[in-house]
Design a protein around this motif. Structure first.
Motif, PDB file in Angstrom:
ATOM      1  N   ASP A 190     -13.732  -5.516  -6.157  1.00 45.79           N
ATOM      2  CA  ASP A 190     -14.393  -5.496  -4.846  1.00 45.79           C
ATOM      3  C   ASP A 190     -13.492  -5.984  -3.714  1.00 45.79           C
ATOM      4  OD1 ASP A 190     -16.768  -4.671  -6.150  1.00 45.79           O
ATOM      5  OD2 ASP A 190     -17.228  -6.766  -6.624  1.00 45.79           O
ATOM      6  N   SER A 191     -12.172  -5.850  -3.874  1.00 49.16           N
ATOM      7  CA  SER A 191     -11.248  -6.191  -2.790  1.00 49.16           C
ATOM      8  C   SER A 191     -10.092  -5.197  -2.791  1.00 49.16           C
ATOM      9  CB  SER A 191     -10.715  -7.616  -2.947  1.00 49.16           C
ATOM     10  OG  SER A 191      -9.912  -7.727  -4.101  1.00 49.16           O
ATOM     11  N   HIS A 192      -9.495  -5.018  -1.644  1.00 47.33           N
ATOM     12  CA  HIS A 192      -8.391  -4.081  -1.534  1.00 47.33           C
ATOM     13  C   HIS A 192      -7.084  -4.765  -1.925  1.00 47.33           C
ATOM     14  CE1 HIS A 192     -11.319  -1.620   0.406  1.00 47.33           C
ATOM     15  NE2 HIS A 192     -11.359  -2.356   1.512  1.00 47.33           N
ATOM     16  N   PRO A 193      -6.192  -4.051  -2.595  1.00 44.99           N
ATOM     17  CA  PRO A 193      -4.886  -4.643  -2.926  1.00 44.99           C
ATOM     18  C   PRO A 193      -4.170  -5.095  -1.657  1.00 44.99           C
ATOM     19  CG  PRO A 193      -5.206  -2.561  -4.087  1.00 44.99           C
ATOM     20  CD  PRO A 193      -6.317  -2.663  -3.097  1.00 44.99           C
ATOM     21  N   ASP A 194      -3.655  -6.315  -1.688  1.00 41.81           N
ATOM     22  CA  ASP A 194      -2.928  -6.889  -0.537  1.00 41.81           C
ATOM     23  C   ASP A 194      -1.509  -7.194  -1.009  1.00 41.81           C
ATOM     24  OD1 ASP A 194      -1.932  -8.315   1.603  1.00 41.81           O
ATOM     25  OD2 ASP A 194      -3.814  -9.343   1.998  1.00 41.81           O
ATOM     26  N   PHE A 242       6.299   5.630  -1.945  1.00 38.63           N
ATOM     27  CA  PHE A 242       5.015   5.793  -1.249  1.00 38.63           C
ATOM     28  C   PHE A 242       4.563   7.250  -1.286  1.00 38.63           C
ATOM     29  CE2 PHE A 242       5.638   1.938   1.790  1.00 38.63           C
ATOM     30  CZ  PHE A 242       5.161   1.100   0.793  1.00 38.63           C
ATOM     31  N   HIS A 243       5.502   8.143  -1.065  1.00 38.11           N
ATOM     32  CA  HIS A 243       5.166   9.568  -1.040  1.00 38.11           C
ATOM     33  C   HIS A 243       4.686  10.040  -2.411  1.00 38.11           C
ATOM     34  CE1 HIS A 243       5.204  13.653   0.448  1.00 38.11           C
ATOM     35  NE2 HIS A 243       5.984  14.041  -0.571  1.00 38.11           N
ATOM     36  N   SER A 244       5.310   9.525  -3.475  1.00 37.47           N
ATOM     37  CA  SER A 244       4.962   9.990  -4.826  1.00 37.47           C
ATOM     38  C   SER A 244       3.605   9.472  -5.286  1.00 37.47           C
ATOM     39  CB  SER A 244       6.043   9.570  -5.819  1.00 37.47           C
ATOM     40  OG  SER A 244       6.078   8.173  -5.974  1.00 37.47           O
ATOM     41  N   LEU A 247      -2.780   7.501  -4.718  1.00 39.43           N
ATOM     42  CA  LEU A 247      -3.184   6.235  -5.335  1.00 39.43           C
ATOM     43  C   LEU A 247      -3.319   5.139  -4.280  1.00 39.43           C
ATOM     44  CD1 LEU A 247      -3.694   4.549  -7.916  1.00 39.43           C
ATOM     45  CD2 LEU A 247      -1.230   4.148  -8.027  1.00 39.43           C
ATOM     46  N   ILE A 248      -2.372   5.086  -3.360  1.00 39.29           N
ATOM     47  CA  ILE A 248      -2.402   4.065  -2.302  1.00 39.29           C
ATOM     48  C   ILE A 248      -3.603   4.278  -1.388  1.00 39.29           C
ATOM     49  CG2 ILE A 248      -1.192   3.168  -0.276  1.00 39.29           C
ATOM     50  CD1 ILE A 248       1.438   3.810  -1.724  1.00 39.29           C
ATOM     51  N   LEU A 249      -3.829   5.537  -0.989  1.00 40.60           N
ATOM     52  CA  LEU A 249      -4.963   5.832  -0.111  1.00 40.60           C
ATOM     53  C   LEU A 249      -6.287   5.560  -0.816  1.00 40.60           C
ATOM     54  CD1 LEU A 249      -3.731   9.157   1.582  1.00 40.60           C
ATOM     55  CD2 LEU A 249      -3.849   6.867   2.599  1.00 40.60           C
TER      56      LEU A 249
END
Length: 365
Positions: free
Chosen positions: A279-283, A230-232, A236-238
């Motif tokens: 048009d959707s967020h990764p779930d 997650f840190h690396s 991208l996640i945000l």
């Protein structure tokens, strides 16, 4: 009564005609003399070698053996003369057309009559398969060495500019920067560059481990491994506004290779973000469970998915892509598959188009 019955049985066996068995056998059957010549052969011998019976009888047997095998064949024939049977000996013969055939011999000597009774099987097809397999193994080994070299070269060459960037960051005096947003961006760039250096070192370690038959494992905390990933890829996640749900309540530690586990999390998460529906967020859902005593990692998303009927035999293949994404290289799932399988586990997948994908990674006990 008993002696009479035994005598009748003996007479019956002795009168049994074994000639048809000798004539119709597809194996090569022959009687040879201690002098190294054929004394009798069945039709299968002349049929395979392409010589007439007269030609085969007129020359020493070793004349029909490939030159490279003649010495060892003659050496073992001398053992037969010493009453030492020959079992499953393979050598090459040259047919009249110049073709090489492989024969596997079982030969029994009879010193009293100075004869050798022998049966041979044609194992040419088996030898060709072995030769093709060996060529394939040599080719794969060469490809693997080239990939190892490429990995080391890429990782080594990329570390130089990364180290240069880190050196530049160390020279920056952020206390003179008045704009907080600029300061935060520089901090993010520095942190990302440091993580890139760690990742490159991981890949070098992984490449080194691939050369070894034994891949080191340790007791890993899945939360720690996942948090490191997650840190690396935090930016991208945000940026994707991914929703990631985690449930490690069944178990949160596993004996596995750290580099491999980080790579598994990294590739599955980045794939889910990359192949989210427009048009959707990764779930994303990541969980552990125990099934019949086996420890499993469940990874699922609600993205584009793929057609299992078309892709099921290609999903984990190298350079296999199933979407027209500009960043698709077909390497991520290949790595995940090899990581879990190399340590005795396996991976299963379920998917439907536009309904997402579900991976089940089962670890070796």
């Amino acid at each position: 009564m008993i002696p009479k019955a035994n005598n009748q049985h003996r007479v019956s066996v002795e009168s049994f005609d074994s000639e048809p068995f000798f004539e119709v056998s597809q194996d090569l059957m022959c009687i040879a003399g201690f002098d190294g010549y054929f004394k009798r052969i069945n039709p299968a011998v002349s049929k395979l070698l392409g010589y007439s019976d007269e030609e085969l009888f007129s020359r020493p047997i070793n004349d029909f053996v490939c030159e490279e095998d003649q010495n060892i064949t003659e050496e073992l024939r001398n053992n037969l003369r010493k009453n030492i049977p020959l079992l499953n000996f393979e050598n090459r013969y040259l047919t009249k057309k110049g073709e090489i055939v492989w024969l596997s011999w079982t030969s029994i000597p009879v010193p009293e009559s100075k004869l050798v009774y022998a049966v041979a099987k044609n194992v040419t097809h088996k030898k060709k398969l072995e030769e093709e397999r060996n060529k394939l193994l040599i080719s794969l080994s060469k490809i693997n060495e080239e990939l190892q070299h490429l990995t080391h070269m890429a990782s080594h060459d990329l570390r130089a500019p990364v180290n240069n960037l880190l050196a530049i960051f160390s020279l920056l005096d952020t206390s003179t920067i008045q704009d907080k947003e600029t300061e935060n961006l520089i901090s993010i760039l520095q942190s990302t560059t440091e993580e890139l250096k760690v990742t490159l070192n991981y890949y070098l370690d992984a490449a080194s481990q691939k050369k070894s038959v034994h891949v080191p494992t340790e007791n890993l905390n899945l939360h720690h491994s996942l948090n490191g990933v997650f840190h690396s890829i935090n930016s991208l996640i945000l940026g994707s506004r991914a929703i990631i749900r985690i449930d490690f309540s069944e178990f949160d530690t596993i004996n596995f290779n750290k580099v491999y586990m980080d790579s598994i999390f990294l590739n599955l998460i980045t794939n889910s973000i990359k192949y989210a529906k427009p048009d959707s967020h990764p779930d994303i859902y990541i969980a552990t469970r125990k099934t019949n005593g086996a420890r499993q990692l469940i990874f699922s998303d609600k993205g584009l998915g793929f057609d299992m009927e078309k892709c099921k035999n290609k999903i984990f293949g190298l350079h296999q892509t199933f979407h027209n994404h500009t960043d698709s290289k077909g390497i991520g799932l290949y790595l995940v598959y090899n990581h879990i399988n190399s340590l005795g586990g396996h991976i299963d997948v379920e998917s439907k188009v536009n309904e997402g994908v579900r991976f089940v990674l089962t670890f070796k006990d």
